[in-house]
Design a protein around this motif. Structure first.
Motif, PDB file in Angstrom:
ATOM      1  N   GLY A 427       1.437  -3.495   1.494  1.00 54.00           N
ATOM      2  CA  GLY A 427       1.466  -4.565   0.505  1.00 54.00           C
ATOM      3  C   GLY A 427       0.076  -5.062   0.152  1.00 54.00           C
ATOM      4  O   GLY A 427      -0.186  -5.495  -0.979  1.00 54.00           O
ATOM      5  N   GLN A 428      -0.847  -5.009   1.125  1.00 58.13           N
ATOM      6  CA  GLN A 428      -2.238  -5.409   0.880  1.00 58.13           C
ATOM      7  C   GLN A 428      -3.010  -4.338   0.122  1.00 58.13           C
ATOM      8  O   GLN A 428      -4.145  -4.571  -0.304  1.00 58.13           O
ATOM      9  CB  GLN A 428      -2.938  -5.697   2.211  1.00 58.13           C
ATOM     10  CG  GLN A 428      -2.344  -6.860   2.993  1.00 58.13           C
ATOM     11  CD  GLN A 428      -2.975  -7.005   4.370  1.00 58.13           C
ATOM     12  OE1 GLN A 428      -4.033  -6.444   4.644  1.00 58.13           O
ATOM     13  NE2 GLN A 428      -2.316  -7.769   5.244  1.00 58.13           N
ATOM     14  N   ARG A 429      -2.408  -3.172  -0.036  1.00 62.39           N
ATOM     15  CA  ARG A 429      -3.100  -2.049  -0.672  1.00 62.39           C
ATOM     16  C   ARG A 429      -2.420  -1.625  -1.970  1.00 62.39           C
ATOM     17  O   ARG A 429      -2.458  -0.455  -2.349  1.00 62.39           O
ATOM     18  CB  ARG A 429      -3.191  -0.876   0.310  1.00 62.39           C
ATOM     19  CG  ARG A 429      -4.103  -1.157   1.514  1.00 62.39           C
ATOM     20  CD  ARG A 429      -3.849  -0.155   2.618  1.00 62.39           C
ATOM     21  NE  ARG A 429      -4.849  -0.226   3.682  1.00 62.39           N
ATOM     22  CZ  ARG A 429      -4.823  -1.110   4.670  1.00 62.39           C
ATOM     23  NH1 ARG A 429      -3.838  -2.026   4.727  1.00 62.39           N
ATOM     24  NH2 ARG A 429      -5.769  -1.115   5.591  1.00 62.39           N
ATOM     25  N   GLY A 430      -1.760  -2.573  -2.628  1.00 66.74           N
ATOM     26  CA  GLY A 430      -1.230  -2.309  -3.965  1.00 66.74           C
ATOM     27  C   GLY A 430       0.254  -2.019  -4.056  1.00 66.74           C
ATOM     28  O   GLY A 430       0.783  -1.869  -5.157  1.00 66.74           O
ATOM     29  N   PHE A 431       0.951  -1.930  -2.920  1.00 61.17           N
ATOM     30  CA  PHE A 431       2.387  -1.661  -2.950  1.00 61.17           C
ATOM     31  C   PHE A 431       3.160  -2.983  -2.984  1.00 61.17           C
ATOM     32  O   PHE A 431       2.831  -3.910  -2.244  1.00 61.17           O
ATOM     33  CB  PHE A 431       2.809  -0.849  -1.719  1.00 61.17           C
ATOM     34  CG  PHE A 431       2.329   0.573  -1.745  1.00 61.17           C
ATOM     35  CD1 PHE A 431       3.159   1.591  -2.178  1.00 61.17           C
ATOM     36  CD2 PHE A 431       1.037   0.896  -1.330  1.00 61.17           C
ATOM     37  CE1 PHE A 431       2.725   2.907  -2.192  1.00 61.17           C
ATOM     38  CE2 PHE A 431       0.587   2.205  -1.342  1.00 61.17           C
ATOM     39  CZ  PHE A 431       1.427   3.218  -1.786  1.00 61.17           C
ATOM     40  N   ASP A 432       4.178  -3.042  -3.836  1.00 54.96           N
ATOM     41  CA  ASP A 432       4.989  -4.248  -3.960  1.00 54.96           C
ATOM     42  C   ASP A 432       6.388  -3.956  -3.423  1.00 54.96           C
ATOM     43  O   ASP A 432       7.149  -3.195  -4.021  1.00 54.96           O
ATOM     44  CB  ASP A 432       5.065  -4.689  -5.428  1.00 54.96           C
ATOM     45  CG  ASP A 432       5.840  -5.991  -5.604  1.00 54.96           C
ATOM     46  OD1 ASP A 432       6.254  -6.587  -4.587  1.00 54.96           O
ATOM     47  OD2 ASP A 432       6.043  -6.397  -6.765  1.00 54.96           O
TER      48      ASP A 432
END
Length: 544
Positions: A427-432
């Motif tokens: 989530g911190q690397r662009g995944f939602d």
């Protein structure tokens, strides 16, 4: 005695025909509602009846129990097919709908696994067995009952309401779930409200019995009874009647195998796909399936009526070939519309897993086998809908866009900790990973794609009740059409969610499970092309 002659001798009035179609269709809706409500609520039942902290295993266990019901459908087909050919169509499917209603209501009364432990899933399995037995006798009875009241030139049209009613049962299960969730909080629905749709079966059973008790026996069966032409042993004669083994083979692989895998892919695979790896809001998924399923019911009636003019073979062949060409593109497009950010994130931030024994064993926890550490990571990524690549060998590692992600010991000990940790890191690397509500245009696009799947299902299913009735002689018809139909629907179709889920879990590709459907349909279209008679519909005596 020829069917047409029997129908003419005992010609039903227009009012009686309407009652026959209404009562048979309503009973089919209710009975399939009972069967499908289990699949619709699978995401809740996995926690209610199974004590595992592995989401993938929990869902596979639910689909395994779902498949148990299908596994017993052929036995129900043999039992109730025998009774239907010996005692009559009407009373046999009165018994089947009663058995289904009681068994379904029973699921709503079972204490959870937290209360009674392993007894909970055992009781569920027993009730699913009863449901499978009941369903094994229902479809054949309802389809034959309507077909044997219908004049030959309208048989496809009249029986198409039975096919549409199968979708109606699925739609009704969603309507009831949505209604319950509208008046019960989500927390209460998960806690106890999920029982209401099961208990509602008692009311639906009462309505169905009331309607079916007003019916009289089919004119074809009455004519056979009066002429003393009923079968001595319908089950044995189904396999000894000249040419019947060939017809059963064609009905199993060329008809049922095609229609059932397309049907379950259209409705159940799409439900799991959108709610699971695509992470659409569960309520939105139910509304989407409700709209698409409700609209698609009309296609079955259109195809049934069309088959009265062009024959039963042409729609099935067209639908099967179109499914082979469109199946993967439809799901790829659905994924792009449902959660475009997830696909984009995977492309912009490629995920790479390194380690030894990088294969998953989805049933490791169940059979007390040791899942490899790499397999645990892969399993969680797959369940989260994240695409990845694997580099076999070396130390266990997880990297996003080349940057390593720290794998903590807790991840390897607990499925929940692993899921929460991976979601947080990615989530911190662009995944939602939040539940998604895509734009209205995307939602309409998904509904449109599901309607295409509905058309494919209708083409391969809409005329089938008429086709199977015409394929087999009247005195062994209930048994002869029920056996291949329920073997195909029970094993090729009923095990589809489980088999597709295992393929996805093993491969890590959320689309890989579609290959099962593709393979069954590809074989089926060859059998149908070879074995089905083309041209306008004909009576059994005229065509065999």
């Amino acid at each position: 005695m020829a069917d047409a002659a029997a129908i003419q001798q005992h010609e039903p009035s227009p009012k009686e025909i309407r009652l026959v179609i209404a009562a048979s269709s309503a009973g089919t809706v209710f009975e399939w509602y009972d069967f499908f409500i289990y699949g619709t609520l699978a995401y809740i039942l996995k926690d209610a009846f199974y004590d595992v902290d592995n989401d993938t295993l929990g869902l596979l266990l639910v689909w395994s129990t779902f498949a148990v019901g299908f596994a017993f459908r052929p036995i129900g087909a043999i039992l109730f097919g025998y009774l239907g050919d010996k005692l009559g169509r009407k009373y046999t499917f009165l018994v089947t709908v009663t058995l289904m209603g009681v068994a379904t209501a029973g699921v709503g009364l079972i204490p959870t696994v937290a209360t009674i432990g392993v007894a909970a899933p055992i009781i569920v399995i027993c009730l699913r067995v009863l449901q499978g037995l009941a369903l094994g006798g229902e479809y054949g009875g309802a389809a034959i009952y309507v077909a044997e009241h219908a004049p030959p030139e309208k048989r496809g049209f009249y029986t198409s309401f039975i096919q549409a009613s199968v979708v109606g049962g699925f739609v009704l299960s969603i309507i009831v779930v949505l209604a319950c969730r509208a008046i019960i909080s989500e927390e209460d629905f998960v806690e106890w409200g999920w029982r209401i749709p099961f208990l509602l079966s008692i009311l639906l059973l009462g309505i169905s019995l009331w309607m079916r008790l007003m019916l009289s026996e089919s004119p074809v069966f009455r004519a056979m009874k009066e002429a003393g032409e009923t079968a001595g042993n319908p089950f044995v004669e189904s396999f000894t009647y000249p040419g019947n083994k060939r017809r059963i083979f064609i009905a199993l692989f060329g008809v049922t195998g095609v229609l059932t895998t397309i049907w379950y892919t259209a409705f159940f695979s799409s439900l799991s796909f959108l709610r699971g790896p695509m992470r659409l809001d569960p309520g939105l998924v139910e509304w989407i399936l409700l709209i698409a399923g409700g609209l698609s019911m009309a296609f079955y009636i259109v195809v049934g009526k069309w088959s009265d003019r062009v024959g039963r073979k042409k729609p099935i062949i067209i639908g099967a070939l179109a499914a082979l060409a469109l199946l993967f593109p439809i799901f790829w497009a659905m994924g792009s519309l449902a959660n475009p950010g997830l696909a984009q994130a995977s492309e912009d931030n490629p995920v790479v897993v390194t380690g030894s024994q990088c294969t998953t064993d989805p049933f490791a926890d169940l059979f007390d086998r040791e899942q490899s550490d790499c397999g645990k990571i892969l399993e969680t990524l797959t369940a989260s809908g994240v695409s990845y690549s694997v580099e076999e060998g070396g130390e266990l590692g997880l990297a996003v866009s080349g940057a390593p992600v720290a794998i903590t010991p807790e991840w390897l000990d607990s499925g929940n900790a692993r899921r929460d940790g991976i979601i947080a890191e990615l989530g911190q690397r662009g995944f939602d990973f939040e539940y998604q509500t895509p734009p209205v245009a995307n939602i309409l696009g998904i509904i449109g794609l599901l309607l295409v799947l509905g058309v494919l299902s209708a083409l391969t299913y809409g005329s089938v009740a008429a086709l199977l009735t015409e394929m087999f002689p009247a005195k062994i018809r209930y048994s002869s059409m029920s056996i291949p139909y329920h073997i195909g629907a029970g094993y090729l179709g009923g095990f589809l969610p489980l088999i597709a889920g295992i393929i996805v879990a093993r491969s890590g590709d959320v689309y890989a499970g579609l290959w099962y459907t593709w393979a069954v349909v590809a074989f089926g279209v060859v059998v149908a092309w070879w074995g089905l008679k083309g041209g306008p519909p004909t009576e059994f005596e005229d065509s065999h």
